[in-house]
Design a protein around this motif. Structure first.
Motif, short mmCIF file in Angstrom:
data_model
loop_
_atom_site.label_atom_id
_atom_site.label_comp_id
_atom_site.label_asym_id
_atom_site.label_seq_id
_atom_site.Cartn_x
_atom_site.Cartn_y
_atom_site.Cartn_z
N ARG A 197 5.28 -98.99 0.12
CA ARG A 197 4.09 -99.52 0.08
C ARG A 197 3.39 -99.41 1.32
NH1 ARG A 197 1.55 -103.91 1.02
NH2 ARG A 197 3.74 -105.31 1.35
N GLU A 198 4.04 -99.93 2.32
CA GLU A 198 3.36 -99.71 3.60
C GLU A 198 3.00 -98.36 4.17
OE1 GLU A 198 5.68 -102.15 6.16
OE2 GLU A 198 5.06 -103.91 5.22
N LEU A 256 2.26 -95.90 2.28
CA LEU A 256 1.59 -95.18 1.64
C LEU A 256 -0.20 -96.10 1.73
CD1 LEU A 256 3.02 -94.80 -1.88
CD2 LEU A 256 2.67 -93.29 -0.03
N ASP A 257 -0.05 -97.28 2.57
CA ASP A 257 -1.11 -97.73 2.97
C ASP A 257 -1.69 -97.04 4.13
OD1 ASP A 257 -1.07 -99.41 0.78
OD2 ASP A 257 -0.78 -101.26 1.92
N LEU A 258 -1.11 -96.16 4.86
CA LEU A 258 -1.65 -95.65 6.17
C LEU A 258 -2.54 -94.67 5.62
CD1 LEU A 258 1.84 -95.14 7.80
CD2 LEU A 258 0.15 -96.96 8.33
N LYS A 259 -3.94 -94.41 6.48
CA LYS A 259 -4.75 -93.87 6.51
C LYS A 259 -4.29 -92.47 6.50
CE LYS A 259 -8.27 -96.95 6.35
NZ LYS A 259 -8.92 -96.90 5.13
N GLU A 260 -3.30 -91.96 7.38
CA GLU A 260 -2.85 -90.53 7.42
C GLU A 260 -2.52 -90.05 6.12
OE1 GLU A 260 -2.01 -92.63 11.51
OE2 GLU A 260 -1.97 -93.16 9.31
N VAL A 261 -2.00 -91.01 5.37
CA VAL A 261 -1.41 -90.31 3.86
C VAL A 261 -2.78 -89.89 3.11
CG1 VAL A 261 -0.17 -90.86 1.81
CG2 VAL A 261 0.67 -91.77 3.91
N LEU A 262 -3.91 -91.07 3.01
CA LEU A 262 -4.85 -90.64 2.43
C LEU A 262 -5.66 -89.18 2.89
CD1 LEU A 262 -7.14 -91.44 0.37
CD2 LEU A 262 -8.26 -92.75 2.45
N GLY A 276 -12.00 -104.68 -0.98
CA GLY A 276 -11.76 -106.19 -0.75
C GLY A 276 -10.64 -106.48 -2.11
N ILE A 277 -10.30 -105.46 -2.76
CA ILE A 277 -9.09 -105.80 -3.86
C ILE A 277 -7.69 -105.34 -3.23
CG2 ILE A 277 -8.64 -105.25 -6.16
CD1 ILE A 277 -11.23 -104.41 -6.68
N ALA A 278 -7.07 -106.49 -2.65
CA ALA A 278 -5.88 -106.24 -1.81
C ALA A 278 -4.75 -106.10 -2.66
CB ALA A 278 -5.92 -107.45 -0.75
N ALA A 279 -4.63 -106.79 -3.91
CA ALA A 279 -3.54 -106.67 -4.29
C ALA A 279 -2.79 -105.36 -4.68
CB ALA A 279 -3.37 -107.56 -5.62
N PRO A 280 -1.75 -104.99 -4.21
CA PRO A 280 -1.10 -103.75 -4.62
C PRO A 280 -0.85 -103.38 -6.08
CG PRO A 280 0.50 -105.01 -3.32
CD PRO A 280 -0.79 -105.72 -3.27
N GLU A 281 -0.59 -104.46 -6.61
CA GLU A 281 -0.32 -104.55 -8.03
C GLU A 281 -1.38 -103.99 -8.75
OE1 GLU A 281 2.39 -107.54 -6.19
OE2 GLU A 281 0.53 -107.22 -6.29
N MET A 282 -2.54 -104.49 -8.37
CA MET A 282 -3.65 -103.99 -9.24
C MET A 282 -3.87 -102.51 -9.16
SD MET A 282 -6.31 -105.30 -10.79
CE MET A 282 -6.50 -107.02 -10.45
N ARG A 328 15.07 -92.93 4.40
CA ARG A 328 15.26 -94.64 4.35
C ARG A 328 14.30 -95.25 3.91
NH1 ARG A 328 18.62 -92.77 8.97
NH2 ARG A 328 17.22 -93.67 10.27
N LEU A 329 13.11 -95.10 4.77
CA LEU A 329 12.08 -96.04 4.52
C LEU A 329 11.45 -95.74 2.82
CD1 LEU A 329 10.16 -95.22 7.84
CD2 LEU A 329 11.30 -97.32 7.24
#
Length: 226
Positions: free
Chosen positions: A47-48, A50-56, A86-92, A38-39
């Motif tokens: 997106r959130e 994939l931002d988690l350190k566990e995925v990386l 410091g490049i925070a935009a996920p689109e980038m 569902r997520l």
């Protein structure tokens, strides 16, 4: 059409990518797998996740990561590297990752996309752009920016070696050229309606920082072969 990472990620990833994330968080729990699915279908939640350190961490350490798609692999790596720089935009991160994934899968016979056998000199692009007009010129501007983003980002040693041994331009020259063509693409009046002008404009401004981030990514996380 508005270019947002939320409208793109789920469409580019494959079932193997979901299986990898499921292995990180849900294990063998039926309820956990259902909740994660569902997520996965919620663009912002995806997106959130994939931002988690566990995925990386899992992508870098687990053998099962070999099965993920290039789109997924590069998005996670680039996104986390950009966040740390410091490049925070996920689109980038999304756009840059897509460029790198495309280069990995590029057809060798396509000189606009292939790094191994394609155009690797600014003069190559300048010569054909000078003869082009209209929409074709826009696409060449984007192709030039993308080519030197990948080349200078992932293979800076190639540029440095050519500069030392042949007197070719150094990486700063390629930074300037890429910034110029991305700015021209952003401002091109005949660009398609769905062109990500804002992304090109931001890349023009941030190119040296983004390129250095990719240099560190290539050194620390990505095996590119000899």
């Amino acid at each position: 059409m508005l270019y947002t990472v939320e409208t793109r990620l789920g469409n580019r990833f494959v079932p193997a990518d979901f299986g990898f994330v499921r292995s990180v968080f849900a294990g063998s729990s039926t309820g956990g797998r259902r909740a994660l699915r569902r997520l996965w279908k919620d663009p912002e939640a995806l997106r959130e996740i994939l931002d988690l350190k566990e995925v990386l961490r899992a992508l870098l350490e687990r053998p099962c990561a070999l099965g993920v798609s290039p789109d997924f692999y590069f998005y996670v790596l680039v996104r986390h590297r950009f966040l740390s720089e410091g490049i925070a935009a996920p689109e980038m991160a999304d756009y840059v990752a897509e460029v790198l994934a495309e280069k990995v899968e590029a057809v060798p016979e396509d000189p606009l996309r292939s790094l191994a056998s394609g155009y690797t000199r600014v003069a190559d692009f300048i010569s054909i752009m000078q003869r082009s007009r209209g929409r074709l010129r826009y696409h060449l501007q984007v192709a030039a920016g993308d080519q030197f983003l990948a080349l200078s980002g992932l293979y800076p040693e190639f540029i440095d070696c050519r500069a030392r041994e042949c007197g070719a331009p150094d990486v700063d020259f390629y930074d300037c050229f890429a910034r110029r063509v991305y700015r021209d693409a952003a401002d091109n009046p005949v660009a398609p309606d769905d062109a990500p002008r804002r992304i090109y404009g931001e890349l023009s401004e941030l190119f040296p920082q983004a390129r250095r981030s990719l240099n560190r990514l290539a050194e620390e996380s990505v095996f590119l072969g000899d």
